[in-house]
Each structure stands twice: as C-alpha cells, then as structure tokens.
Design a protein around this motif. Structure first.
Motif, PDB file in Angstrom:
ATOM      1  N   ASP A  41       1.187  -1.514   0.009  1.00 47.01           N
ATOM      2  CA  ASP A  41       0.159  -0.265   0.208  1.00 47.01           C
ATOM      3  C   ASP A  41       0.863   0.803   0.178  1.00 47.01           C
ATOM      4  OD1 ASP A  41      -2.089  -0.923   0.065  1.00 47.01           O
ATOM      5  OD2 ASP A  41      -2.186  -1.437   2.151  1.00 47.01           O
ATOM      6  N   TYR A  42       0.258   2.184  -1.210  1.00 45.68           N
ATOM      7  CA  TYR A  42       1.349   3.025  -1.020  1.00 45.68           C
ATOM      8  C   TYR A  42       0.465   4.476  -0.951  1.00 45.68           C
ATOM      9  CZ  TYR A  42       4.064   0.332  -3.085  1.00 45.68           C
ATOM     10  OH  TYR A  42       5.521  -0.706  -3.694  1.00 45.68           O
ATOM     11  N   SER A  43       0.537   5.454   0.074  1.00 50.36           N
ATOM     12  CA  SER A  43      -0.561   6.566   0.106  1.00 50.36           C
ATOM     13  C   SER A  43       0.196   8.177  -0.313  1.00 50.36           C
ATOM     14  CB  SER A  43      -0.326   6.785   1.644  1.00 50.36           C
ATOM     15  OG  SER A  43      -1.445   7.840   1.891  1.00 50.36           O
ATOM     16  N   TYR A  44      -0.263   9.023  -1.153  1.00 43.37           N
ATOM     17  CA  TYR A  44      -0.017   9.874  -1.295  1.00 43.37           C
ATOM     18  C   TYR A  44      -0.474  11.170  -1.043  1.00 43.37           C
ATOM     19  CZ  TYR A  44       3.711   7.867  -4.378  1.00 43.37           C
ATOM     20  OH  TYR A  44       4.481   7.851  -5.457  1.00 43.37           O
ATOM     21  N   ASN A  45      -0.197  12.684  -0.216  1.00 41.75           N
ATOM     22  CA  ASN A  45      -0.612  13.216   0.135  1.00 41.75           C
ATOM     23  C   ASN A  45       0.181  14.999  -1.037  1.00 41.75           C
ATOM     24  OD1 ASN A  45      -2.483  12.979   2.195  1.00 41.75           O
ATOM     25  ND2 ASN A  45      -0.191  12.206   3.258  1.00 41.75           N
ATOM     26  N   PHE A  46      -1.268  15.616  -1.584  1.00 38.25           N
ATOM     27  CA  PHE A  46      -0.815  16.717  -2.310  1.00 38.25           C
ATOM     28  C   PHE A  46      -1.735  18.014  -2.119  1.00 38.25           C
ATOM     29  CE2 PHE A  46      -1.199  12.679  -5.171  1.00 38.25           C
ATOM     30  CZ  PHE A  46       0.184  12.837  -5.676  1.00 38.25           C
ATOM     31  N   ILE A  92      -2.584  29.089 -12.399  1.00 38.89           N
ATOM     32  CA  ILE A  92      -1.261  28.311 -12.665  1.00 38.89           C
ATOM     33  C   ILE A  92      -1.100  28.729 -10.918  1.00 38.89           C
ATOM     34  CG2 ILE A  92      -0.747  31.374 -12.486  1.00 38.89           C
ATOM     35  CD1 ILE A  92       1.634  29.995 -13.934  1.00 38.89           C
ATOM     36  N   GLY A  93      -0.360  27.557 -10.733  1.00 35.77           N
ATOM     37  CA  GLY A  93      -0.006  27.702  -8.675  1.00 35.77           C
ATOM     38  C   GLY A  93       1.286  26.239  -9.027  1.00 35.77           C
ATOM     39  N   PHE A  94       1.092  26.202  -7.968  1.00 38.18           N
ATOM     40  CA  PHE A  94       2.048  24.934  -7.441  1.00 38.18           C
ATOM     41  C   PHE A  94       1.544  23.823  -6.606  1.00 38.18           C
ATOM     42  CE2 PHE A  94       5.584  23.939  -4.327  1.00 38.18           C
ATOM     43  CZ  PHE A  94       6.648  24.023  -4.964  1.00 38.18           C
ATOM     44  N   VAL A  95       2.260  23.010  -6.567  1.00 33.00           N
ATOM     45  CA  VAL A  95       1.553  21.836  -5.856  1.00 33.00           C
ATOM     46  C   VAL A  95       3.191  20.904  -4.856  1.00 33.00           C
ATOM     47  CG1 VAL A  95       2.411  20.053  -8.179  1.00 33.00           C
ATOM     48  CG2 VAL A  95       0.458  19.122  -5.917  1.00 33.00           C
ATOM     49  N   THR A  96       2.635  20.759  -3.890  1.00 30.71           N
ATOM     50  CA  THR A  96       3.592  19.869  -3.324  1.00 30.71           C
ATOM     51  C   THR A  96       3.358  18.067  -2.514  1.00 30.71           C
ATOM     52  OG1 THR A  96       4.788  20.362  -1.226  1.00 30.71           O
ATOM     53  CG2 THR A  96       2.908  20.902  -0.966  1.00 30.71           C
ATOM     54  N   SER A  97       4.145  17.742  -2.225  1.00 27.68           N
ATOM     55  CA  SER A  97       3.674  16.382  -2.139  1.00 27.68           C
ATOM     56  C   SER A  97       3.972  15.433  -1.161  1.00 27.68           C
ATOM     57  CB  SER A  97       3.239  15.251  -3.376  1.00 27.68           C
ATOM     58  OG  SER A  97       4.758  14.897  -3.944  1.00 27.68           O
ATOM     59  N   SER A  98       3.610  14.407  -0.500  1.00 25.87           N
ATOM     60  CA  SER A  98       4.524  12.980   0.296  1.00 25.87           C
ATOM     61  C   SER A  98       3.912  12.624   0.431  1.00 25.87           C
ATOM     62  CB  SER A  98       4.408  14.089   1.988  1.00 25.87           C
ATOM     63  OG  SER A  98       2.556  14.216   1.953  1.00 25.87           O
ATOM     64  N   TYR A  99       4.701  11.407   0.651  1.00 25.53           N
ATOM     65  CA  TYR A  99       5.271  10.095   0.016  1.00 25.53           C
ATOM     66  C   TYR A  99       4.689   8.737   1.744  1.00 25.53           C
ATOM     67  CZ  TYR A  99       5.990   5.458  -1.080  1.00 25.53           C
ATOM     68  OH  TYR A  99       6.429   3.571  -0.690  1.00 25.53           O
ATOM     69  N   SER A 100       3.548   8.274   1.649  1.00 25.93           N
ATOM     70  CA  SER A 100       4.132   6.945   2.855  1.00 25.93           C
ATOM     71  C   SER A 100       3.953   5.901   2.451  1.00 25.93           C
ATOM     72  CB  SER A 100       3.544   7.495   3.727  1.00 25.93           C
ATOM     73  OG  SER A 100       1.841   7.133   4.018  1.00 25.93           O
ATOM     74  N   GLY A 101       4.583   4.770   2.811  1.00 24.36           N
ATOM     75  CA  GLY A 101       4.393   3.579   2.439  1.00 24.36           C
ATOM     76  C   GLY A 101       4.926   2.327   3.470  1.00 24.36           C
ATOM     77  N   ASP A 102       4.274   0.946   2.860  1.00 24.43           N
ATOM     78  CA  ASP A 102       4.369  -0.243   4.205  1.00 24.43           C
ATOM     79  C   ASP A 102       4.858  -1.171   4.049  1.00 24.43           C
ATOM     80  OD1 ASP A 102       0.683  -1.300   3.640  1.00 24.43           O
ATOM     81  OD2 ASP A 102       2.581  -1.155   2.437  1.00 24.43           O
ATOM     82  N   ASN A 103       5.359  -2.418   5.010  1.00 22.25           N
ATOM     83  CA  ASN A 103       5.837  -3.518   4.609  1.00 22.25           C
ATOM     84  C   ASN A 103       7.517  -3.309   4.210  1.00 22.25           C
ATOM     85  OD1 ASN A 103       2.924  -4.453   4.572  1.00 22.25           O
ATOM     86  ND2 ASN A 103       3.419  -4.933   2.435  1.00 22.25           N
ATOM     87  N   GLY A 104       7.735  -1.980   4.603  1.00 15.52           N
ATOM     88  CA  GLY A 104       9.375  -1.684   4.506  1.00 15.52           C
ATOM     89  C   GLY A 104      10.119  -1.833   2.972  1.00 15.52           C
ATOM     90  N   VAL A 105       8.652  -1.118   2.788  1.00 12.69           N
ATOM     91  CA  VAL A 105       9.166  -1.075   0.499  1.00 12.69           C
ATOM     92  C   VAL A 105       9.956   0.297   1.119  1.00 12.69           C
ATOM     93  CG1 VAL A 105       8.274  -1.204  -1.974  1.00 12.69           C
ATOM     94  CG2 VAL A 105       7.336  -2.455  -0.063  1.00 12.69           C
ATOM     95  N   VAL A 106      10.850   0.114  -0.367  1.00  9.62           N
ATOM     96  CA  VAL A 106      11.105   1.477  -0.515  1.00  9.62           C
ATOM     97  C   VAL A 106      10.969   1.968  -1.705  1.00  9.62           C
ATOM     98  CG1 VAL A 106      13.370   2.834  -0.515  1.00  9.62           C
ATOM     99  CG2 VAL A 106      13.139   1.009   1.058  1.00  9.62           C
ATOM    100  N   TYR A 107      10.211   2.506  -1.891  1.00 13.78           N
ATOM    101  CA  TYR A 107       9.296   4.036  -3.071  1.00 13.78           C
ATOM    102  C   TYR A 107       9.829   5.277  -3.545  1.00 13.78           C
ATOM    103  CZ  TYR A 107       6.316   4.990  -6.997  1.00 13.78           C
ATOM    104  OH  TYR A 107       5.459   4.472  -8.226  1.00 13.78           O
ATOM    105  N   ASN A 108      11.198   4.944  -4.430  1.00 11.77           N
ATOM    106  CA  ASN A 108      11.436   6.534  -5.024  1.00 11.77           C
ATOM    107  C   ASN A 108      10.480   7.247  -5.421  1.00 11.77           C
ATOM    108  OD1 ASN A 108      12.774   8.358  -6.216  1.00 11.77           O
ATOM    109  ND2 ASN A 108      13.323   7.381  -8.078  1.00 11.77           N
ATOM    110  N   ASP A 109       9.425   8.730  -4.478  1.00  3.62           N
ATOM    111  CA  ASP A 109       8.687   9.803  -5.275  1.00  3.62           C
ATOM    112  C   ASP A 109       8.795  10.278  -6.033  1.00  3.62           C
ATOM    113  OD1 ASP A 109       6.073  11.232  -5.359  1.00  3.62           O
ATOM    114  OD2 ASP A 109       6.978  12.152  -2.886  1.00  3.62           O
TER     115      ASP A 109
END
Length: 183
Positions: A88-93, A123-140
């Motif tokens: 499972d992966y989760s993003y917040n924008f 026109i604007g700006f977006v910022t994001s954050s990421y979280s994952g589980d099971n110790g999986v390293v994922y490149n955001d």
C-alpha cells in the motif's frame, strides 16, 4: 473524509450566518465568490481512489472577469498484490495558486439571472508527501513543482447569494463541484 465534509458544512453555515445578501444572482463587478468544493480524480493519480477537498475564492473585477486563488488537498491511496504480499502506498498533495475566470452570461445573452457559465485558467504550485508500508522503499517521483491548467464550469444560484457549481478541468481535478457563496 467525514471530518473534512463536516468542516466544509460548518464553514458554510458560518459564512451564511455572517454574510450580507446581494441583490442579483449573476456575477457583478465587486462580488466576491467563495466556493468550497470536492473533486474526484486527480492530475497525478493513476489507478486507485483520490478525492480532493478545496476552496476557490474570486473577486469580480468586471461583470465578465474575476480572479483570485485556490487551495486544495488531495489524498491518493494505491495498493497492489505481488504473490502473497500486499503493498500500500499513500500520497498527499497540497495545491495552491491563482485563477482567473471569464463569465459568459453577457456574451451568450443568458437571460436566466441564476445561471453563470464560466471558463478560465490557473497557475500554481503543488507539493507532495509519500508513505508506504511493508518496508518497501519507493522513489517518490512527484516532488513539488509549478502547475497550470484550464477549467470550464457553471453556477446556478438558487438564492441571491447561494449557489451550486460544477467544473471540469485539465491540470488538477477532472471533475469537481460544490457550493458558491457570494458576498
């Protein structure tokens, strides 16, 4: 999600409690429009479910042209199975920026004073954050960046200062809608 909907409902009630009613429904020079909204789908989200909660604020510089800002929060959850493992992966924008609209009622000779068709760009700006589980390293791959897009929509004022609206857009949420308060 329920907490966000309750927040929008309470904010709408407070705005109505302290607002001054304007005499006409279509956008007129000097009006301020505040539009809390929900969006479905998201520019970055591929598969998985995403819901955007946002607010737009616009000031009418003329009867046809308005401009202001927007702020939006999107949560996107994505999950998949690989063998016996579930990931499972989760993003917040968070999106924020400026928007400008052209209101077509006068140009199209819309006689219904309750109906306000419009289109515009942002026109604007977006910022994001990421979280994952099971110790999986994922490149955001999303990060933060400038963003632009276009939209088209319509409002219907069932009261002189309260209406509903719907928008379609390219660049943020494909479909959104909500309530508009006119001050």
């Amino acid at each position: 999600m329920k907490r966000h909907i309750r927040f929008v409902a309470v904010a709408a009630f407070l705005l109505l409690s302290f607002s001054q009613f304007s005499a006409s429904a279509q956008v007129k020079k000097g009006d301020f429009l505040l539009s809390p909204n929900l969006g479905f789908g998201y520019y970055y989200a591929g598969s998985g479910a995403s819901v955007t909660i946002g607010v737009n604020g616009e000031y009418a510089f003329t009867d046809e042209i308005s401009g202001g800002g927007y702020l939006a929060y999107t949560h996107w959850k994505y999950g998949y199975r690989y063998g016996n493992n579930k990931y499972d992966y989760s993003y917040n924008f968070v999106d924020f920026g400026a928007r400008a609209s052209y209101h077509f009622a006068k140009l199209l000779r819309v006689s219904n004073k309750k109906f306000d068709p419009y289109a515009g760009a942002f026109i604007g700006f977006v910022t994001s954050s990421y979280s994952g589980d099971n110790g999986v390293v994922y490149n955001d791959a999303y990060g933060s960046e400038l963003r632009s897009g276009i939209y088209a929509g319509a409002r219907y004022f069932f009261q002189p200062n309260i209406g509903v609206f719907g928008e379609v857009s390219i660049g943020l949420t494909p479909i959104s809608g909500g309530v508009t308060f006119k001050f």
